[in-house]
Design an enzyme around this catalytic site. Structure first.
Site, mmCIF file in Angstrom:
data_model
loop_
_atom_site.group_PDB
_atom_site.id
_atom_site.type_symbol
_atom_site.label_atom_id
_atom_site.label_comp_id
_atom_site.label_asym_id
_atom_site.label_seq_id
_atom_site.Cartn_x
_atom_site.Cartn_y
_atom_site.Cartn_z
ATOM 1 N N HIS A 57 0.844 -1.197 0.000
ATOM 2 C CA HIS A 57 0.000 0.000 0.000
ATOM 3 C C HIS A 57 0.877 1.245 0.000
ATOM 4 O O HIS A 57 0.665 2.154 -0.783
ATOM 5 C CB HIS A 57 -0.940 0.003 1.204
ATOM 6 C CG HIS A 57 -1.934 1.128 1.172
ATOM 7 N ND1 HIS A 57 -2.974 1.229 2.064
ATOM 8 C CD2 HIS A 57 -2.045 2.204 0.359
ATOM 9 C CE1 HIS A 57 -3.691 2.319 1.790
ATOM 10 N NE2 HIS A 57 -3.135 2.927 0.769
ATOM 11 N N GLU A 111 1.047 8.064 -3.994
ATOM 12 C CA GLU A 111 1.954 7.628 -2.937
ATOM 13 C C GLU A 111 3.226 8.463 -2.920
ATOM 14 O O GLU A 111 3.729 8.827 -1.850
ATOM 15 C CB GLU A 111 2.282 6.139 -3.097
ATOM 16 C CG GLU A 111 1.118 5.215 -2.810
ATOM 17 C CD GLU A 111 0.580 5.377 -1.392
ATOM 18 O OE1 GLU A 111 1.390 5.363 -0.449
ATOM 19 O OE2 GLU A 111 -0.644 5.521 -1.245
ATOM 20 N N HIS A 115 3.429 11.012 0.182
ATOM 21 C CA HIS A 115 4.328 10.427 1.184
ATOM 22 C C HIS A 115 5.804 10.494 0.790
ATOM 23 O O HIS A 115 6.650 10.880 1.589
ATOM 24 C CB HIS A 115 3.936 8.973 1.438
ATOM 25 C CG HIS A 115 2.528 8.799 1.910
ATOM 26 N ND1 HIS A 115 2.109 9.180 3.167
ATOM 27 C CD2 HIS A 115 1.434 8.286 1.282
ATOM 28 C CE1 HIS A 115 0.820 8.910 3.299
ATOM 29 N NE2 HIS A 115 0.386 8.363 2.182
#
Length: 222
Positions: A57, A111, A115
């Site tokens: 994930h 992502e 992040h």
């Protein structure tokens, strides 16, 4: 003119300081059977149905205080060319199950930009995604669980046995997140492993994620 140069320099320093300001990573893998066997719809990626294995994930910078940075550098966008040599591995190990069916680029873009940009002091874009792939291989969670008799067969298992098996495999206690299927059964959904800031080594979690699981959880088929 000097004033504007100073403002630009301060902005650059702010972005850099934010990007450097994290204490550890959560490395999060997801069980596809639990993602699909819920109230949310799922769609297989354009490359076809993923393997019956945990999929990545994300690799998320976090603070020891419990919060996390995000969207740290709006100028650092996802570039497929930078990870072209990793593409087949990303499609296999870091797949998306979101609808409509897609090639995964939107997922990886999210992502990285939310992040990954907050870890640029440690990892460039290629290193960030490569680190995630290496961590999945290093943990090898499905192998550890199935060797302990915990299999994705729709049966129910003690959550403490799942936690103990993973701790025995990697040396550190995991965080476990569960979701509910359409029959309201608690099922194994996501596993959180804590990783040092180099994204190389598993560590004790400074903060455990808040995962709601029953004492016995289903490990759904996929």
């Amino acid at each position: 003119m000097k004033f504007f140069i100073c403002i630009l320099a301060l902005q650059q320093l702010y972005v850099l300081s934010v990007a450097q300001d994290f204490d550890f990573f959560y490395f999060v893998v997801q069980w596809p059977g639990a993602y699909c066997d819920s109230r949310h719809s799922c769609c297989y990626p354009k490359t076809g149905k993923p393997a019956a294995d945990f999929g990545i994930h994300g690799l998320w910078p976090n603070y020891k205080t419990g919060g996390w940075p995000q969207n740290c550098n709006p100028d650092s966008t996802f570039d497929e060319l930078r990870v072209s040599d990793l593409m087949s591995n990303l499609q296999r190990e870091w797949p998306t199950l979101s609808c409509p069916s897609n090639d995964g680029v939107h997922f990886w873009t999210h992502e990285w930009e939310k992040h990954g940009t907050c870890a640029e002091s440690e990892l460039d874009q290629h290193d960030y995604f490569e680190a995630g792939l290496k961590l999945k291989q290093k943990a090898n969670l499905l192998h550890a669980l199935t060797n302990a008799g915990i299999k994705p067969d729709d049966k129910f298992y003690e959550i403490k046995d799942i936690e103990r098996t993973i701790k025995d495999a990697i040396g550190f206690a995991p965080g476990i997140e569960c979701n509910k299927d359409s029959s309201h059964n608690s099922q194994l959904y996501q596993i959180y492993l804590c990783v040092d800031t180099s994204a190389s080594n598993f560590i004790n979690c400074p903060v455990m994620p808040h995962g709601r699981c029953d004492s016995r959880v289903q490990f759904p088929k996929f």
